[in-house]
Design a protein around this motif. Structure first.
Motif, PDB file in Angstrom:
ATOM      1  N   UNK A  47      86.184  59.630 -33.048  1.00 50.63           N
ATOM      2  CA  UNK A  47      85.885  58.577 -34.020  1.00 50.63           C
ATOM      3  C   UNK A  47      86.505  58.918 -35.382  1.00 50.63           C
ATOM      4  N   UNK A  48      86.334  60.147 -35.822  1.00 51.52           N
ATOM      5  CA  UNK A  48      86.876  60.551 -37.121  1.00 51.52           C
ATOM      6  C   UNK A  48      88.401  60.509 -37.137  1.00 51.52           C
ATOM      7  N   UNK A  49      89.041  60.777 -36.000  1.00 51.05           N
ATOM      8  CA  UNK A  49      90.509  60.708 -35.957  1.00 51.05           C
ATOM      9  C   UNK A  49      90.987  59.264 -36.090  1.00 51.05           C
ATOM     10  N   UNK A  50      90.185  58.315 -35.610  1.00 55.06           N
ATOM     11  CA  UNK A  50      90.534  56.897 -35.763  1.00 55.06           C
ATOM     12  C   UNK A  50      90.344  56.444 -37.211  1.00 55.06           C
ATOM     13  N   UNK A  51      89.356  57.020 -37.878  1.00 51.60           N
ATOM     14  CA  UNK A  51      89.084  56.666 -39.271  1.00 51.60           C
ATOM     15  C   UNK A  51      88.146  55.494 -39.449  1.00 51.60           C
ATOM     16  N   UNK A  52      87.958  54.723 -38.385  1.00 51.76           N
ATOM     17  CA  UNK A  52      87.050  53.571 -38.437  1.00 51.76           C
ATOM     18  C   UNK A  52      86.871  53.048 -37.017  1.00 51.76           C
ATOM     19  N   UNK A  53      85.878  52.191 -36.850  1.00 53.39           N
ATOM     20  CA  UNK A  53      85.650  51.575 -35.552  1.00 53.39           C
ATOM     21  C   UNK A  53      86.804  50.634 -35.214  1.00 53.39           C
ATOM     22  N   UNK A  54      87.111  50.510 -33.934  1.00 53.43           N
ATOM     23  CA  UNK A  54      88.128  49.555 -33.505  1.00 53.43           C
ATOM     24  C   UNK A  54      87.512  48.157 -33.466  1.00 53.43           C
ATOM     25  N   UNK A  55      88.238  47.153 -33.940  1.00 55.18           N
ATOM     26  CA  UNK A  55      87.668  45.805 -34.033  1.00 55.18           C
ATOM     27  C   UNK A  55      87.503  45.126 -32.677  1.00 55.18           C
ATOM     28  N   UNK A  56      86.585  44.164 -32.657  1.00 60.13           N
ATOM     29  CA  UNK A  56      86.371  43.256 -31.521  1.00 60.13           C
ATOM     30  C   UNK A  56      85.903  43.950 -30.245  1.00 60.13           C
ATOM     31  N   UNK A  57      85.201  45.048 -30.426  1.00 57.63           N
ATOM     32  CA  UNK A  57      84.551  45.726 -29.306  1.00 57.63           C
ATOM     33  C   UNK A  57      83.412  46.555 -29.889  1.00 57.63           C
ATOM     34  N   UNK A  58      82.442  46.863 -29.053  1.00 56.73           N
ATOM     35  CA  UNK A  58      81.332  47.701 -29.499  1.00 56.73           C
ATOM     36  C   UNK A  58      81.809  49.147 -29.493  1.00 56.73           C
ATOM     37  N   UNK A  59      81.659  49.828 -30.630  1.00 55.55           N
ATOM     38  CA  UNK A  59      82.039  51.233 -30.768  1.00 55.55           C
ATOM     39  C   UNK A  59      80.773  52.079 -30.777  1.00 55.55           C
ATOM     40  N   UNK A  60      80.724  53.070 -29.898  1.00 56.07           N
ATOM     41  CA  UNK A  60      79.579  53.965 -29.803  1.00 56.07           C
ATOM     42  C   UNK A  60      80.097  55.393 -29.923  1.00 56.07           C
ATOM     43  N   UNK A  61      79.421  56.184 -30.758  1.00 57.36           N
ATOM     44  CA  UNK A  61      79.808  57.578 -30.969  1.00 57.36           C
ATOM     45  C   UNK A  61      78.725  58.479 -30.388  1.00 57.36           C
ATOM     46  N   UNK A  67      72.495  63.625 -38.310  1.00 59.84           N
ATOM     47  CA  UNK A  67      72.729  63.016 -39.620  1.00 59.84           C
ATOM     48  C   UNK A  67      73.976  62.124 -39.639  1.00 59.84           C
ATOM     49  N   UNK A  68      74.751  62.114 -38.555  1.00 64.38           N
ATOM     50  CA  UNK A  68      75.977  61.311 -38.502  1.00 64.38           C
ATOM     51  C   UNK A  68      75.613  59.851 -38.268  1.00 64.38           C
ATOM     52  N   UNK A  69      75.868  59.000 -39.236  1.00 64.37           N
ATOM     53  CA  UNK A  69      75.505  57.582 -39.162  1.00 64.37           C
ATOM     54  C   UNK A  69      76.623  56.712 -39.739  1.00 64.37           C
ATOM     55  N   UNK A  70      77.697  56.462 -38.989  1.00 66.00           N
ATOM     56  CA  UNK A  70      78.752  55.595 -39.505  1.00 66.00           C
ATOM     57  C   UNK A  70      78.241  54.155 -39.630  1.00 66.00           C
ATOM     58  N   UNK A  71      78.756  53.443 -40.603  1.00 65.38           N
ATOM     59  CA  UNK A  71      78.318  52.064 -40.834  1.00 65.38           C
ATOM     60  C   UNK A  71      78.835  51.099 -39.777  1.00 65.38           C
ATOM     61  N   UNK A  72      79.954  51.435 -39.138  1.00 64.74           N
ATOM     62  CA  UNK A  72      80.611  50.475 -38.248  1.00 64.74           C
ATOM     63  C   UNK A  72      80.512  50.838 -36.764  1.00 64.74           C
ATOM     64  N   UNK A  73      79.638  51.771 -36.408  1.00 69.39           N
ATOM     65  CA  UNK A  73      79.498  52.166 -35.002  1.00 69.39           C
ATOM     66  C   UNK A  73      78.051  52.545 -34.708  1.00 69.39           C
TER      67      UNK A  73
END
Length: 160
Positions: A47-61, A67-73
């Motif tokens: 996920x960190x290598x991508x830099x952000x969630x990929x659009x138009x699909x559900x991203x799960x990490x 404590x890891x809580x990305x806003x977009x996944x």
């Protein structure tokens, strides 16, 4: 349905210093076509290598880091939580996650780069004793796609 989607070189390299060692737009288009509207699950480093969630699909990490809580996944902390996800779920990397899931998936969408690259992350070994080839397609070479490659869709043999 639980699938792996991966791109590796002929030595099963999938990454080097948390990046893909090649640029292959054909593979990126294939990933987009297959995963759009579905769910991709990846480890935190992927996920960190991508830099952000990929659009138009559900991203799960998947991560042990509470404590890891990305806003977009979405985040899961237990690998077994993958079985609670709905629809077509794609295991998206990295090495450790692939190693844990390769014996559990129904099928694999594999892009094989027909060259060797330096790497520090590898896809686990797999054989055609475990998977049957549903399709193989040669990748088209052009000015943007200069690396010889092919796409395979492999399905796990069922023990009937």
């Amino acid at each position: 349905m639980l699938s792996i989607i991966v791109c590796h070189d002929k030595n099963r390299v999938i990454g080097f210093e948390n990046k893909m060692p090649w640029h292959l737009p054909n593979d990126l288009k294939r990933v987009k076509a297959l995963t759009t509207g579905n769910t991709i699950v990846m480890g935190r480093k992927t996920y960190e290598s991508l830099g952000k969630a990929l659009p138009n699909r559900k991203n799960v990490v998947l991560t042990r880091d509470k404590s890891f809580q990305p806003e977009d996944a979405e985040v899961i902390h237990n690998i077994d939580d993958i079985y609670d996800l709905k629809g077509h779920v794609f295991v998206f990397g990295g090495q450790n996650f692939y190693e844990q899931m390769i014996d559990k998936v129904d099928d694999m969408y594999v892009t094989v780069i027909e060259e060797s690259y330096p790497g520090d992350a590898f896809f686990p070994e797999y054989t055609f004793k475990d998977f049957k080839v549903l399709s193989i397609e040669e990748g088209v070479l052009d000015e943007k796609n200069t690396i010889p490659h092919h796409f395979m869709h492999l399905e796990r043999y069922k023990n009937d």
